[in-house]
Motif scaffolding. Structure first.
Motif, PDB file in Angstrom:
ATOM      1  N   GLN A 124     101.750   8.336 -27.633  1.00 39.30           N
ATOM      2  CA  GLN A 124     100.876   9.407 -27.195  1.00 39.30           C
ATOM      3  C   GLN A 124      99.460   9.194 -27.715  1.00 39.30           C
ATOM      4  O   GLN A 124      99.265   8.765 -28.857  1.00 39.30           O
ATOM      5  CB  GLN A 124     101.403  10.762 -27.706  1.00 39.30           C
ATOM      6  CG  GLN A 124     102.690  11.211 -27.047  1.00 39.30           C
ATOM      7  CD  GLN A 124     102.455  11.736 -25.635  1.00 39.30           C
ATOM      8  OE1 GLN A 124     101.341  12.076 -25.258  1.00 39.30           O
ATOM      9  NE2 GLN A 124     103.513  11.793 -24.857  1.00 39.30           N
ATOM     10  N   GLN A 125      98.459   9.465 -26.881  1.00 38.55           N
ATOM     11  CA  GLN A 125      97.073   9.438 -27.323  1.00 38.55           C
ATOM     12  C   GLN A 125      96.802  10.663 -28.197  1.00 38.55           C
ATOM     13  O   GLN A 125      97.511  11.662 -28.132  1.00 38.55           O
ATOM     14  CB  GLN A 125      96.135   9.460 -26.123  1.00 38.55           C
ATOM     15  CG  GLN A 125      96.327   8.312 -25.147  1.00 38.55           C
ATOM     16  CD  GLN A 125      95.400   8.443 -23.954  1.00 38.55           C
ATOM     17  OE1 GLN A 125      94.325   9.043 -24.043  1.00 38.55           O
ATOM     18  NE2 GLN A 125      95.808   7.897 -22.828  1.00 38.55           N
ATOM     19  N   GLY A 127      94.270  13.835 -29.415  1.00 40.85           N
ATOM     20  CA  GLY A 127      93.320  14.739 -28.781  1.00 40.85           C
ATOM     21  C   GLY A 127      93.792  15.233 -27.430  1.00 40.85           C
ATOM     22  O   GLY A 127      94.813  14.806 -26.897  1.00 40.85           O
ATOM     23  N   MET A 128      93.027  16.161 -26.869  1.00 46.08           N
ATOM     24  CA  MET A 128      93.350  16.721 -25.557  1.00 46.08           C
ATOM     25  C   MET A 128      93.078  15.699 -24.461  1.00 46.08           C
ATOM     26  O   MET A 128      92.009  15.105 -24.402  1.00 46.08           O
ATOM     27  CB  MET A 128      92.541  17.990 -25.309  1.00 46.08           C
ATOM     28  CG  MET A 128      93.058  19.206 -26.059  1.00 46.08           C
ATOM     29  SD  MET A 128      94.698  19.713 -25.451  1.00 46.08           S
ATOM     30  CE  MET A 128      94.297  20.144 -23.761  1.00 46.08           C
ATOM     31  N   HIS A 129      94.046  15.509 -23.570  1.00 41.60           N
ATOM     32  CA  HIS A 129      93.870  14.587 -22.469  1.00 41.60           C
ATOM     33  C   HIS A 129      94.903  14.894 -21.387  1.00 41.60           C
ATOM     34  O   HIS A 129      95.858  15.642 -21.610  1.00 41.60           O
ATOM     35  CB  HIS A 129      94.025  13.137 -22.940  1.00 41.60           C
ATOM     36  CG  HIS A 129      95.369  12.836 -23.529  1.00 41.60           C
ATOM     37  ND1 HIS A 129      95.683  13.129 -24.850  1.00 41.60           N
ATOM     38  CD2 HIS A 129      96.496  12.279 -22.999  1.00 41.60           C
ATOM     39  CE1 HIS A 129      96.920  12.767 -25.102  1.00 41.60           C
ATOM     40  NE2 HIS A 129      97.443  12.258 -23.998  1.00 41.60           N
ATOM     41  N   ILE A 130      94.708  14.322 -20.217  1.00 48.55           N
ATOM     42  CA  ILE A 130      95.659  14.468 -19.109  1.00 48.55           C
ATOM     43  C   ILE A 130      96.766  13.440 -19.286  1.00 48.55           C
ATOM     44  O   ILE A 130      96.504  12.242 -19.399  1.00 48.55           O
ATOM     45  CB  ILE A 130      94.968  14.280 -17.757  1.00 48.55           C
ATOM     46  CG1 ILE A 130      93.906  15.368 -17.559  1.00 48.55           C
ATOM     47  CG2 ILE A 130      95.982  14.320 -16.617  1.00 48.55           C
ATOM     48  CD1 ILE A 130      93.024  15.145 -16.341  1.00 48.55           C
ATOM     49  N   ARG A 160      98.910  18.928 -12.763  1.00 48.75           N
ATOM     50  CA  ARG A 160      98.366  18.099 -13.832  1.00 48.75           C
ATOM     51  C   ARG A 160      98.916  18.575 -15.171  1.00 48.75           C
ATOM     52  O   ARG A 160      98.762  19.748 -15.538  1.00 48.75           O
ATOM     53  CB  ARG A 160      96.842  18.184 -13.807  1.00 48.75           C
ATOM     54  CG  ARG A 160      96.127  17.254 -14.765  1.00 48.75           C
ATOM     55  CD  ARG A 160      94.625  17.349 -14.532  1.00 48.75           C
ATOM     56  NE  ARG A 160      94.238  16.740 -13.263  1.00 48.75           N
ATOM     57  CZ  ARG A 160      93.041  16.906 -12.699  1.00 48.75           C
ATOM     58  NH1 ARG A 160      92.138  17.685 -13.262  1.00 48.75           N
ATOM     59  NH2 ARG A 160      92.765  16.297 -11.559  1.00 48.75           N
ATOM     60  N   HIS A 162      98.805  18.455 -19.176  1.00 53.10           N
ATOM     61  CA  HIS A 162      97.897  18.162 -20.286  1.00 53.10           C
ATOM     62  C   HIS A 162      98.701  17.918 -21.563  1.00 53.10           C
ATOM     63  O   HIS A 162      99.869  18.284 -21.664  1.00 53.10           O
ATOM     64  CB  HIS A 162      96.907  19.311 -20.475  1.00 53.10           C
ATOM     65  CG  HIS A 162      95.936  19.448 -19.346  1.00 53.10           C
ATOM     66  ND1 HIS A 162      94.687  18.873 -19.348  1.00 53.10           N
ATOM     67  CD2 HIS A 162      96.047  20.091 -18.153  1.00 53.10           C
ATOM     68  CE1 HIS A 162      94.058  19.158 -18.218  1.00 53.10           C
ATOM     69  NE2 HIS A 162      94.861  19.896 -17.473  1.00 53.10           N
ATOM     70  N   SER A 163      98.052  17.336 -22.544  1.00 58.46           N
ATOM     71  CA  SER A 163      98.735  16.955 -23.775  1.00 58.46           C
ATOM     72  C   SER A 163      99.211  18.152 -24.582  1.00 58.46           C
ATOM     73  O   SER A 163     100.065  17.995 -25.461  1.00 58.46           O
ATOM     74  CB  SER A 163      97.818  16.080 -24.634  1.00 58.46           C
ATOM     75  OG  SER A 163      96.569  16.719 -24.867  1.00 58.46           O
TER      76      SER A 163
END
Length: 226
Positions: A124-125, A127-130, A160, A162-163
């Motif tokens: 997982q990346q 921060g907030m991301h799609i 969509r 989101h994280s």
């Protein structure tokens, strides 16, 4: 009875908050696998009938943070996990249903579990991301109330993830569309739940009844939107 020391917060006031936060985190959606075979969720709704079960098309299968796999679908003004439907008076999950074979079952199909396993192997990346964007394959429509109190039905193009586990429904602003048909990730898409005039989601069969001017469906929608 008032607390004996009003200047000091009691433990009863602070214990529930971590518990609620923990429960929310456990049910956070990590990944989704779109349902493309028309499988349905079965549910009881005693306000409509105590003798019948109702079927509604599943949008996708989700892997939750606690490792559980569940069906998700649009329900009223948001997305629900099947485990959220617990009240028979307003909607209680009763398993899954394959309308092609009339088969009832209770576990996620193995190929969706395998797809979720594979997706969750990727790191997982931060921060907030799609995380993902999937097409809507069940004909979802968003109902909005215009400034002159008329209702509008907009087809949902994609969803969509989101994280933080939240799912957004994306509809098209056709005045900005440059290509047809509009596909997921198109620049003309916008998240409809952020609009102040958004009210509810409807699946395609209800939306089509409303578009056709069906009196019962139209009257029910007007009652919801006013």
């Amino acid at each position: 009875m008032a607390p004996r020391n009003p200047g000091k917060p009691s433990s009863a006031k602070i214990i529930p908050f971590p518990l609620r936060s923990s429960r929310t985190e456990q049910h956070r959606i990590l990944r989704i696998s779109p349902e493309y075979e028309g499988l349905c969720l079965l549910y009881a709704h005693h306000a409509l009938s105590r003798d019948k079960l109702y079927a509604v098309k599943i949008l996708a299968w989700a892997r939750l943070a606690n490792g559980q796999d569940v069906a998700i679908l649009p329900w009223l003004s948001g997305i629900v996990r099947c485990i959220d439907l617990k009240d028979p008076e307003s909607g209680q999950t009763r398993g899954y249903y394959d309308p092609r074979s009339s088969r009832h079952f209770s576990d996620i199909p193995p190929h969706h579990a395998a797809a979720l396993d594979a997706m969750c192997e990727y790191p997982q990346q931060s921060g907030m991301h799609i995380v993902q964007e999937i097409p809507d394959l069940i004909g979802s429509h968003a109902a909005l109330l215009s400034d002159d109190k008329q209702f509008l039905l907009e087809p949902v193009i994609s969803w969509r993830l989101h994280s933080d586990g939240k799912l957004e429904a994306l509809v098209a602003d056709l005045s900005l569309a440059r290509e047809s048909p509009v596909l997921p990730s198109d620049e003309c898409l916008y998240p409809v739940q952020h609009e102040g005039n958004f009210r509810y989601f409807f699946q395609y069969h209800i939306a089509n009844q409303i578009k056709a001017g069906g009196q019962i469906a139209t009257r029910a929608l007007q009652q919801l939107l006013t």
